[in-house]
Every structure is written in structure tokens, then in C-alpha cells.
Design a protein around this motif. Structure first.
Motif, mmCIF file in Angstrom:
data_model
loop_
_atom_site.group_PDB
_atom_site.id
_atom_site.type_symbol
_atom_site.label_atom_id
_atom_site.label_comp_id
_atom_site.label_asym_id
_atom_site.label_seq_id
_atom_site.Cartn_x
_atom_site.Cartn_y
_atom_site.Cartn_z
ATOM 1 N N THR A 173 7.125 2.644 -10.888
ATOM 2 C CA THR A 173 5.675 2.518 -11.052
ATOM 3 C C THR A 173 4.920 3.415 -10.082
ATOM 4 O OG1 THR A 173 5.546 0.724 -9.448
ATOM 5 C CG2 THR A 173 5.932 0.097 -11.760
ATOM 6 N N SER A 174 3.648 3.571 -10.325
ATOM 7 C CA SER A 174 2.822 4.384 -9.437
ATOM 8 C C SER A 174 2.786 3.774 -8.029
ATOM 9 C CB SER A 174 1.406 4.527 -9.990
ATOM 10 O OG SER A 174 0.806 3.262 -10.170
ATOM 11 N N LYS A 175 2.852 2.458 -7.930
ATOM 12 C CA LYS A 175 2.871 1.793 -6.625
ATOM 13 C C LYS A 175 4.130 2.184 -5.845
ATOM 14 C CE LYS A 175 2.815 -2.789 -4.548
ATOM 15 N NZ LYS A 175 2.827 -4.233 -4.792
ATOM 16 N N ILE A 176 5.267 2.238 -6.516
ATOM 17 C CA ILE A 176 6.523 2.620 -5.857
ATOM 18 C C ILE A 176 6.509 4.102 -5.518
ATOM 19 C CG2 ILE A 176 9.014 2.855 -6.178
ATOM 20 C CD1 ILE A 176 8.921 0.179 -7.705
ATOM 21 N N GLU A 213 3.901 5.891 -4.896
ATOM 22 C CA GLU A 213 2.979 6.014 -3.767
ATOM 23 C C GLU A 213 3.664 5.633 -2.452
ATOM 24 O OE1 GLU A 213 -0.849 3.505 -2.428
ATOM 25 O OE2 GLU A 213 -1.067 4.529 -4.369
ATOM 26 N N ARG A 214 4.491 4.614 -2.503
ATOM 27 C CA ARG A 214 5.233 4.201 -1.301
ATOM 28 C C ARG A 214 6.160 5.319 -0.838
ATOM 29 N NH1 ARG A 214 7.589 -1.603 -1.233
ATOM 30 N NH2 ARG A 214 6.385 -2.026 0.614
ATOM 31 N N THR A 255 4.042 8.041 0.702
ATOM 32 C CA THR A 255 3.500 7.633 2.005
ATOM 33 C C THR A 255 4.553 7.726 3.102
ATOM 34 O OG1 THR A 255 1.911 6.150 0.956
ATOM 35 C CG2 THR A 255 2.409 5.748 3.282
ATOM 36 N N GLU A 311 11.997 -1.374 3.889
ATOM 37 C CA GLU A 311 11.209 -0.700 2.851
ATOM 38 C C GLU A 311 12.000 -0.563 1.550
ATOM 39 O OE1 GLU A 311 8.004 0.017 2.813
ATOM 40 O OE2 GLU A 311 7.833 -0.798 4.830
ATOM 41 N N ASP A 334 12.169 -3.855 -0.175
ATOM 42 C CA ASP A 334 10.897 -4.121 -0.858
ATOM 43 C C ASP A 334 10.786 -3.351 -2.171
ATOM 44 O OD1 ASP A 334 10.097 -5.911 1.081
ATOM 45 O OD2 ASP A 334 8.770 -4.492 2.108
ATOM 46 N N VAL A 335 11.268 -2.110 -2.189
ATOM 47 C CA VAL A 335 11.262 -1.315 -3.419
ATOM 48 C C VAL A 335 12.151 -1.985 -4.479
ATOM 49 C CG1 VAL A 335 12.038 0.871 -4.442
ATOM 50 C CG2 VAL A 335 10.666 0.887 -2.353
ATOM 51 N N SER A 395 10.460 -5.169 -5.707
ATOM 52 C CA SER A 395 9.309 -4.806 -6.535
ATOM 53 C C SER A 395 9.753 -4.380 -7.933
ATOM 54 C CB SER A 395 8.524 -3.681 -5.861
ATOM 55 O OG SER A 395 7.438 -3.289 -6.646
ATOM 56 N N ASP A 420 9.141 -6.474 -11.740
ATOM 57 C CA ASP A 420 8.279 -5.825 -12.722
ATOM 58 C C ASP A 420 8.429 -6.507 -14.086
ATOM 59 O OD1 ASP A 420 7.704 -3.700 -14.916
ATOM 60 O OD2 ASP A 420 6.860 -2.822 -13.086
#
Length: 116
Positions: free
Chosen positions: A67-70, A72-73, A76, A87, A90-91, A94, A98
Motif C-alpha cells: 500500500t501507499s502507507k507501506i 511511504e514508510r 521515510t 519496523e 510493523d510492515v 500491516s 490489510d
């Protein structure tokens, strides 16, 4: 969870490979990931390495979970994300939560060869 314990050379890794290839292969409704720990290879003896490989396999087999959230992570944190157990965990969580995630099976082999 299935935990198989036996002496070296008894076929635990062969069993894991058989499960991956024949009993629990990736299908439209299941994503099967694996990691074989190996204490004589630096990149195959840490939990962080395993957690780097497993999400890669998930995203390779089911790209909609990236996803875009992943993404983006990853953008970052950059390279440092692949060195962070927390981290990466968490990925993985996540992706597994989904709404588009199917069954995800993770088969790690040779935990005893994993560093603390």
C-alpha cells in the motif's frame, strides 16, 4: 503453529521444503513465505533478515498489499528500515491486516541457527 524438533539430519528442512512446494503452496487465497536460517551465512542468521525477506515475498506474490502507507514508510526510513526488526515487524503486521490480504503462511526453518 507447528513446531518440529529433532536431531540434526533428521529431515526437518526437507519437511519444510515439502510443505512449501506441495502441501501449502501459494494460491489465489494463500500466500506462503519462508526463510531458512543458516548459521554459517551472516545474512541468514538474524531475525531481521528473515523479516526483510518475508514481506518481500508477500509483496512479490500479492502486490496489492504494498500500500501507499507501506511505500511511504520505506521512503521515510530508506535503507535503515531493512535493519530494524520493529519496523519490519510493523510492515508485516500491516500487510497481514490489510482487507485484501488472504491467508499468509510463514515457514521459518532452523530457528536454532538464528542469532539472539
Amino acid at each position: 503453529m507447528l513446531l518440529v524438533s529433532a536431531d540434526p539430519g533428521c529431515g526437518k528442512s526437507v519437511l519444510a521444503k515439502y510443505l512449501i512446494d506441495h502441501e501449502l503452496p501459494t494460491t489465489e487465497t494463500r500466500t506462503t513465505c519462508y526463510f531458512f536460517f543458516k548459521d554459517d551465512f551472516a545474512d541468514q542468521r538474524s531475525a531481521t533478515s528473515a523479516l526483510s525477506c518475508i514481506p518481500h515475498q508477500i509483496f512479490d506474490q500479492n502486490q496489492i498489499l504494498l500500500t501507499s502507507k507501506i511505500v511511504e514508510r520505506f521512503e521515510t526510513y530508506g535503507e535503515s528500515l531493512t535493519c530494524s526488526f520493529v519496523e519490519l515487524w510493523d510492515v508485516l503486521i500491516s500487510a497481514s491486516r490489510d482487507k485484501n490480504a488472504s491467508e499468509i503462511i510463514c515457514i521459518p526453518d532452523a530457528f536454532d541457527e538464528c542469532e539472539n
